[in-house]
Design an enzyme around this catalytic site. Structure first.
Site, mmCIF file in Angstrom:
data_model
loop_
_atom_site.group_PDB
_atom_site.id
_atom_site.type_symbol
_atom_site.label_atom_id
_atom_site.label_comp_id
_atom_site.label_asym_id
_atom_site.label_seq_id
_atom_site.Cartn_x
_atom_site.Cartn_y
_atom_site.Cartn_z
ATOM 1 N N CYS A 2 0.791 -1.184 -0.009
ATOM 2 C CA CYS A 2 -0.024 0.033 0.096
ATOM 3 C C CYS A 2 0.854 1.369 -0.117
ATOM 4 O O CYS A 2 1.941 1.229 0.527
ATOM 5 C CB CYS A 2 -0.767 0.115 1.224
ATOM 6 S SG CYS A 2 -1.962 -1.505 1.371
ATOM 7 N N ARG A 27 5.363 -0.340 -6.363
ATOM 8 C CA ARG A 27 5.250 -1.050 -5.110
ATOM 9 C C ARG A 27 4.251 -2.537 -5.118
ATOM 10 O O ARG A 27 4.238 -3.171 -4.218
ATOM 11 C CB ARG A 27 4.809 -0.247 -3.882
ATOM 12 C CG ARG A 27 5.804 0.925 -3.835
ATOM 13 C CD ARG A 27 5.347 1.915 -2.694
ATOM 14 N NE ARG A 27 5.305 1.248 -1.364
ATOM 15 C CZ ARG A 27 6.050 1.526 -0.324
ATOM 16 N NH1 ARG A 27 7.267 1.906 -0.602
ATOM 17 N NH2 ARG A 27 6.004 0.936 0.938
ATOM 18 N N TRP A 73 -3.183 -2.726 -1.582
ATOM 19 C CA TRP A 73 -2.863 -4.118 -1.750
ATOM 20 C C TRP A 73 -3.567 -4.990 -0.746
ATOM 21 O O TRP A 73 -3.140 -4.865 0.619
ATOM 22 C CB TRP A 73 -1.190 -4.318 -1.732
ATOM 23 C CG TRP A 73 -0.627 -5.546 -1.946
ATOM 24 C CD1 TRP A 73 -0.262 -5.929 -3.378
ATOM 25 C CD2 TRP A 73 -0.559 -6.892 -1.291
ATOM 26 N NE1 TRP A 73 0.067 -7.276 -3.551
ATOM 27 C CE2 TRP A 73 0.016 -7.877 -2.113
ATOM 28 C CE3 TRP A 73 -0.409 -6.932 -0.042
ATOM 29 C CZ2 TRP A 73 0.427 -8.847 -1.838
ATOM 30 C CZ3 TRP A 73 -0.373 -8.548 0.424
ATOM 31 C CH2 TRP A 73 0.175 -9.378 -0.529
ATOM 32 N N ASN A 99 -1.986 2.580 5.686
ATOM 33 C CA ASN A 99 -1.094 1.276 5.225
ATOM 34 C C ASN A 99 -0.848 0.493 6.748
ATOM 35 O O ASN A 99 -0.671 1.020 7.680
ATOM 36 C CB ASN A 99 0.181 1.850 5.051
ATOM 37 C CG ASN A 99 0.204 2.467 3.444
ATOM 38 O OD1 ASN A 99 -0.938 2.415 2.763
ATOM 39 N ND2 ASN A 99 1.433 3.157 3.058
ATOM 40 N N GLY A 100 -0.699 -0.642 6.374
ATOM 41 C CA GLY A 100 -0.408 -1.451 7.500
ATOM 42 C C GLY A 100 -1.421 -2.457 7.826
ATOM 43 O O GLY A 100 -2.441 -2.585 7.026
ATOM 44 N N GLU A 477 17.376 -18.514 -7.257
ATOM 45 C CA GLU A 477 17.047 -17.228 -7.622
ATOM 46 C C GLU A 477 16.399 -17.213 -8.919
ATOM 47 O O GLU A 477 15.635 -16.714 -9.421
ATOM 48 C CB GLU A 477 18.405 -16.556 -7.371
ATOM 49 C CG GLU A 477 18.155 -14.950 -7.941
ATOM 50 C CD GLU A 477 16.995 -14.328 -7.182
ATOM 51 O OE1 GLU A 477 16.284 -14.434 -6.259
ATOM 52 O OE2 GLU A 477 16.609 -12.979 -7.836
ATOM 53 N N HIS A 500 16.078 -37.920 -6.605
ATOM 54 C CA HIS A 500 15.430 -38.347 -5.396
ATOM 55 C C HIS A 500 13.862 -37.839 -5.449
ATOM 56 O O HIS A 500 13.178 -37.970 -4.688
ATOM 57 C CB HIS A 500 15.915 -37.796 -3.984
ATOM 58 C CG HIS A 500 17.291 -38.341 -3.792
ATOM 59 N ND1 HIS A 500 17.502 -39.602 -3.656
ATOM 60 C CD2 HIS A 500 18.725 -37.588 -4.116
ATOM 61 C CE1 HIS A 500 19.149 -39.739 -3.382
ATOM 62 N NE2 HIS A 500 19.375 -38.622 -3.766
ATOM 63 N N LYS A 595 6.477 -4.443 -4.087
ATOM 64 C CA LYS A 595 7.824 -4.475 -4.042
ATOM 65 C C LYS A 595 8.270 -4.335 -2.804
ATOM 66 O O LYS A 595 9.428 -4.905 -2.156
ATOM 67 C CB LYS A 595 8.057 -2.917 -4.662
ATOM 68 C CG LYS A 595 9.645 -2.681 -4.703
ATOM 69 C CD LYS A 595 10.400 -3.657 -5.686
ATOM 70 C CE LYS A 595 11.929 -3.320 -5.516
ATOM 71 N NZ LYS A 595 12.597 -4.459 -6.311
#
Ligand code: F6R
Length: 600
Positions: A2, A27, A73, A99-100, A477, A500, A595
């Protein structure tokens, strides 16, 4: 995740807010909205979707000189117009962006909001309703705002406007980033200075549990008990051109290309005039004093930590454990007598890593943060910081910050070895300079990687990466990069593990990207390549000069063996980039990702 912007001044706030929100798009978000106010009328516009859609939805005739904006978000409640911010109180007097995560929102709802019909499923709406309830009791907006904030548990960055006061934006912060920007005849607030670089480079840092009364000509920071706090502004290190794409089609490609430059900058920043390593003496001492290092990180930064472990153990001879931040608390290992916690985080805001930092600080253990954002939460709250000097990374998929993390960890390892009197026949700056040249040579051959992406990945459903020793870590990565931006299901495996279980997944045409950069395991990884080819795989081998064999898809320029991960990831970044392009994916803003991951 957010993002918040807010403006109070004399210009048209809606354009400033929309431009600010555009800068926060990187973001990651799923809905957006603004609330602006003129002559005590509040106008709200919200959409599920992109800022471009919000721009279209906003009424161009509205002229307002005060406003707040948000990119959301989703956490509480799915992405939708109803759940998008700003949210309003029952009477419509107060509008909020947040936000949060409010951890006690259900308790607050049950205790204070009975009889109030909520319009959204968000924790944020609880906050704005609470403010109105408290205001109705206290008859003082500022006091009601502080009291509400005092009742909240969790993380928040909040901006609130009051339809009956066109002179103030109310701000509060705890654990979520928020900055005040200062201007001439205006002031702004933003969760990230990038959002407001268009109007100012002067910022005021806010501490947890502070509130702010933001006015056109004045900014007043207060503690929750109302005490006024004085603070000097700082100048943002960024300028607007740092956060523009320039001639590049995507930030990711620009950032891949910047990697040699970043390495050279790191060499410069970490070297003194006598060509000795230049490092904060307190960091050096902390490294010398510890008997074990615990690296804590998430995602790509975790992968850099796995490589960092090699550098720290091989150079400095300190045992290192690398932990995924989100898992650490559940399975905290038995700690050594003198542990040093090293937090690796591009953004410095990752909530999972911060949760561990809070825990280990409570236990009294020293902490070092390696980050691209000095001044970020993880940087401020740790005892020491090492800066990555990578410049702002805008594409969601991390590239230059990852290679910078590995480079700084290599320097840290060698510096600690020097401080401990361990003799090494290895000059990190010289070797990193060779790596920078190798990266540059590869970046000039982008057409090769575009062809490889087309040949191996144009239509596939899945892809495997294999490697042994440190190539294995680069492979995981590579797999992460590919899946996050192209949505191809990709996994990285240790070459020896294939038999395996995973080899059951290999069928006719399955792409397998193999890394062969380590002399000690070259024969065995080649054996694994043969095993998958025998089962129909389409094998793409990326090898190091000197270890190459005919038929390899790409041969990397030679660098010191231990530093190969900093070079061998570049083809994987580029292949992922082109695979995503071929599939028409939004390279810089992949779906569902953010992000800066500021929720646990
Ligand atoms: C992947 C990526 C993420 C981040 C992770 C941690 O390309 O960028 O996996 O590495 O979310 O973020 P930071 O490094 O900011 O702590």
């Amino acid at each position: 995740m957010c993002g918040i912007v807010g403006y109070i001044g004399y210009d048209d706030s809606k354009e400033i807010l929309l431009k600010g929100l555009e800068k926060l798009e990187y973001r990651g978000y799923d809905s957006a909205g603004i609330a602006v106010m003129s002559k005590e009328d509040v106008y709200i516009s919200k959409v599920k979707g992109r800022i471009a859609q919000l721009r279209e939805a906003v009424d161009g005739n509205v002229h307002a000189t005060l406003g707040i904006g948000h990119t959301r978000w989703a956490t509480h409640g799915p992405p939708s117009q109803e759940n998008a911010h700003p949210h309003q109180s029952k009477s419509g007097r107060f509008s909020i962006v947040h936000n949060g995560v409010i951890e006690n929102y259900l308790e607050v709802r049950d205790e204070y909001l009975s009889g109030i019909e909520l319009k959204s499923q968000t924790d944020t709406e609880i906050v704005v309703q609470l403010i109105e309830v408290l205001y109705n009791e206290m008859n003082d907006v500022s006091a009601a705002f502080r009291k509400a904030v005092e009742l909240l548990k969790g993380s928040y960055a909040i901006a609130l406007i009051d339809a009956e006061d066109a002179e103030t934006i109310y701000i509060a912060k705890n654990k979520s980033p928020l900055l005040v920007g200062l201007g001439d005849g205006f002031n702004v607030v933003a969760s990230d200075s990038m959002a407001m670089l268009q109007v100012t480079d002067q910022y005021l840092e806010l501490m947890d549990k502070e509130t702010v009364l933001l006015r056109r000509e004045r900014v007043e920071i207060q503690k929750l008990d109302g005490t006024v706090v004085e603070r000097e502004p700082f100048t943002a290190e960024l300028n607007e051109s740092d956060i523009e794409k320039g001639t590049y089609p995507h930030f990711m490609l620009k950032e891949i290309d910047e990697q040699p430059l970043v390495l050279r900058r790191i060499i410069q920043e970490y070297q003194d005039e006598n060509n000795e390593i230049k490092l904060d003496p307190d960091v050096r001492q902390a490294m010398k004093d510890c008997d074990r290092i615990y690296i804590i990180a998430a995602g790509t930064s975790y992968h850099a930590g796995l490589i960092g472990k090699q550098f720290l153990e091989k150079f400095a001879q300190i045992p290192v454990e690398v932990h995924v931040a989100s898992e650490f608390s559940y399975n905290m290992p038995l700690l050594s007598e003198k542990p040093l916690f090293v937090y690796i985080s591009q953004s410095g805001e990752t909530a999972d890593s911060r949760a561990v930092l809070v825990q280990t600080k409570e236990l009294g253990h020293p902490a070092l943060t390696i980050t691209n954002v000095p001044g970020s939460t993880l940087s401020r709250e740790a005892d020491y910081t090492l800066h990555l000097h990578a410049g702002p990374e805008i594409a969601v998929a991390s590239t230059k910050a990852y290679t910078a993390q590995m480079a700084v960890l290599a320097i840290l390892g060698v510096d600690t070895a020097n401080a401990k009197g361990i003799e090494l026949d290895f000059d990190p700056m010289q070797e990193l300079a060779i790596v920078a040249n190798a990266m540059e040579a590869m970046a000039d051959q982008k057409d090769v990687f575009e062809d490889l992406a087309r040949e191996f990945l144009a239509t596939t459903r899945n892809c495997f990466f294999i490697g042994r020793s440190i190539d294995y870590y680069v492979g995981i990565e590579g797999a992460l990069k590919l899946k996050e931006i192209s949505y191809i299901q990709a996994e990285g495996f240790a070459g020896g593990e294939l038999k395996h279980g995973t080899i059951a997944l290999i069928e006719e045409g399955t792409p397998v990207i193999a890394l062969a950069t380590q002399a000690g395991v070259n024969d065995s990884i080649r054996g694994n390549v043969q095993e998958v080819i025998a089962r129909g795989a389409n094998a793409c081998v990326i090898s190091m000069k000197g270890l190459d064999k005919s038929g390899d898809s790409f041969v990397l320029p030679q660098v010191h063996e231990i530093l190969t991960p900093i070079v061998s990831v570049l083809p994987l970044q580029l292949i992922s980039y082109y695979a995503a392009l071929h599939r028409n994916c939004d390279v810089d803003k992949p779906r569902n990702l953010a992000k800066s991951v500021t929720v646990e």
